[in-house]
Design a protein around this motif. Structure first.
Motif, PDB file in Angstrom:
ATOM      1  N   ASN A  12      54.325 139.831  36.328  1.00 23.11           N
ATOM      2  CA  ASN A  12      53.217 140.718  36.687  1.00 23.11           C
ATOM      3  C   ASN A  12      53.703 141.646  37.798  1.00 23.11           C
ATOM      4  N   ARG A  63      59.113 148.423  30.947  1.00 23.03           N
ATOM      5  CA  ARG A  63      58.734 147.988  29.601  1.00 23.03           C
ATOM      6  C   ARG A  63      59.962 147.888  28.689  1.00 23.03           C
ATOM      7  N   ASN A 121      53.665 142.606  32.580  1.00 24.39           N
ATOM      8  CA  ASN A 121      52.245 142.925  32.592  1.00 24.39           C
ATOM      9  C   ASN A 121      52.118 143.895  33.771  1.00 24.39           C
ATOM     10  N   HIS A 161      46.815 153.258  28.702  1.00 23.07           N
ATOM     11  CA  HIS A 161      46.630 151.821  28.480  1.00 23.07           C
ATOM     12  C   HIS A 161      47.777 151.164  27.719  1.00 23.07           C
ATOM     13  N   ASP A 162      48.593 151.976  27.053  1.00 25.65           N
ATOM     14  CA  ASP A 162      49.752 151.383  26.387  1.00 25.65           C
ATOM     15  C   ASP A 162      50.872 151.098  27.386  1.00 25.65           C
ATOM     16  N   ASN A 188      48.458 147.835  32.084  1.00 27.84           N
ATOM     17  CA  ASN A 188      47.472 146.862  31.600  1.00 27.84           C
ATOM     18  C   ASN A 188      46.156 146.949  32.358  1.00 27.84           C
ATOM     19  N   LYS A 189      46.259 147.108  33.680  1.00 30.58           N
ATOM     20  CA  LYS A 189      45.037 147.165  34.487  1.00 30.58           C
ATOM     21  C   LYS A 189      45.362 147.930  35.759  1.00 30.58           C
ATOM     22  N   GLU A 202      45.443 138.822  39.552  1.00 33.11           N
ATOM     23  CA  GLU A 202      46.572 139.174  38.683  1.00 33.11           C
ATOM     24  C   GLU A 202      47.837 138.356  38.918  1.00 33.11           C
TER      25      GLU A 202
END
Lengths: 87, 355
Positions: free
Chosen positions: B14, B37, B45, B61-62, B65-66, B91
């Motif tokens: 994360n 990524r 994440n 959003h791809d 995540n938040k 998170e």
């Protein structure tokens, strides 16, 4: 009269100097002359070849060739001669 | 013969990333996320950390995540820590990569507290951060034997006259963190002084203008004097803000030697960007040292050096081997992209501070 060894020249006449990131485009005859220089031909051999292939005279070719080589030197694509390095 | 082999699972991290903005001086956040990524050593994440509701990364959003809003550095470290505590509760952050100059000091100060919480960072030390400041650059250059243009930090526009007498016009008027303008006379210089100081505060740096070609190097130092990554790039297309909108990787050993010298001498810890100029005397001068990942970082990834991935592994205390090569002659060409966003998303991040 020698191109720097790292200079990349494509058949299409695109020249890339990886040390500076600069790129140049050559017209078809410029690309042919660069290829001849790359092969190691000297001025008189290139002159003979151009006069055979194209309609031009010695004086015109000499002027244009010197101008072309001058541009290659200004843009850092040619190895400097020992005299130029000293200067 | 093994007909069936168990697929190797990559760990999932994360990671909090700031600088999701993309104005004409774009933040590095989105390209950093693209790099993460594509990491081979972990899955991610991504938790976006934003300051304003119109930062485009919030709505990607791809990639993200938040996203959570965090307070501006001017709100103080307590406010930031309070917010990070809240985000961490939700998170379980493993790593944070701050990408704005103006926020780095807070994150560096909080790095021990964050580590106690289990959140890792890999940032320069405070002395490293301070000594490479624009207003300390002449001393930095002298200390480490690096070429830098002459410059002075000033707190009053009256001082411009005497400095310009010494450097001669044009001169470069620079803000503490961002912005730089070339002034050709006193009136211009004074006007830039007022404009930039109103935005970024004092001091203003007056720098000698060096004619030449602009290059940048992005890299990563391990904090022990070793170069983990270094990719030099020539700016090919420069915006009126001086930002590279297109660039090409180059093979110039002198730039890599200069980068090694910078890292080994200063024992630089973390990612950085060197802004260089190759002057007419064929020497490289360091114009600025940015203590963070630059917005063009994805070019480094594209030529074989995933610097954000290496930075995360260093942050987690793992052994990272130096990159030894990169592709020369690869280019980046930046573009802008209009996203269509539902008002409800804008409403949610604006009102609730998270999306």
């Amino acid at each position: 009269m020698k191109l720097k060894p790292n200079i990349a020249v494509s058949e299409s006449g695109f020249v890339f100097n990886p040390a500076t990131g600069e790129s140049f485009t050559l017209n078809p005859i410029g690309a042919e002359i660069i290829a001849k220089i790359h092969e190691g031909l000297d001025y008189s051999e290139i002159s003979e070849w151009v006069k055979k292939e194209y309609t031009t005279d010695e004086a015109t070719f000499e002027r244009d060739f010197n101008d072309f080589v001058g541009q290659l030197k200004i843009n850092g694509l040619f190895e400097k001669s020992k005299n130029e390095e000293k200067a | 013969m093994a007909f069936l082999r168990k697929a190797k699972m990559k760990r999932k991290l994360n990671i909090g990333v700031t600088a999701l903005n993309a104005i004409d001086s774009p933040g590095p956040g989105v390209p950093v996320i693209r790099a993460l990524r594509e990491a081979e050593s972990f899955d991610v994440n991504i938790i976006g950390l934003s300051y304003e509701s119109l930062e485009p990364g919030i709505y990607m959003h791809d990639l993200v995540n938040k996203t959570y809003h965090i307070p501006y550095p001017s709100s103080g470290m307590d406010a930031l820590m309070y917010r990070l505590n809240y985000i961490h509760e939700k998170e379980k952050l493993d790593v944070i990569i701050p990408n704005f100059d103006a926020e780095l000091f807070s994150f560096m100060k909080l790095s021990d507290k964050l580590k106690d919480m289990g959140i890792h960072t890999f940032l320069p030390t405070i002395p490293q951060f301070e000594e490479r400041h624009k207003h300390n650059l002449p001393e930095f250059g002298e200390k480490y034997g690096l070429n830098v243009p002459k410059s002075k930090a000033i707190y009053d526009p009256v001082e411009i006259q005497s400095i310009a007498g010494e450097y001669s016009y044009p001169i470069v008027v620079k803000g503490k963190f961002y912005d730089a303008s070339i002034a050709y006379n006193y009136e211009q210089a004074k006007s830039y002084y007022n404009k930039i100081s109103a935005k970024w505060g004092l001091p203003i740096i007056i720098q000698e203008f060096v004619h030449g070609t602009e290059f940048n190097v992005t890299g990563l130092g391990d904090g022990n004097g070793n170069t983990i990554a270094a990719v030099p790039m020539r700016k090919q297309y420069i915006t009126d803000k001086g930002k590279a909108w297109g660039g090409i990787t180059v093979d110039d050993k002198r730039m890599l030697d200069l980068t090694d010298k910078f890292i080994s001498q200063s024992k630089w810890r973390g990612a950085f960007e060197l802004e260089l100029i190759k002057a007419q005397d064929n020497e490289f001068y360091i114009l600025e040292i940015n203590p963070r990942i630059p917005a063009w970082i994805y070019l480094a990834v594209g030529v074989g050096q995933n610097i954000p991935e290496a930075l995360v592994n260093l942050a987690l205390g793992e052994k990272v081997y130096p990159f030894t090569s990169f592709d020369v002659g690869k280019m980046f060409i930046r573009y802008s992209w209009d996203m269509i966003v539902d008002r409800s998303e804008f409403e949610q991040i604006s009102v609730q501070g998270e999306l």
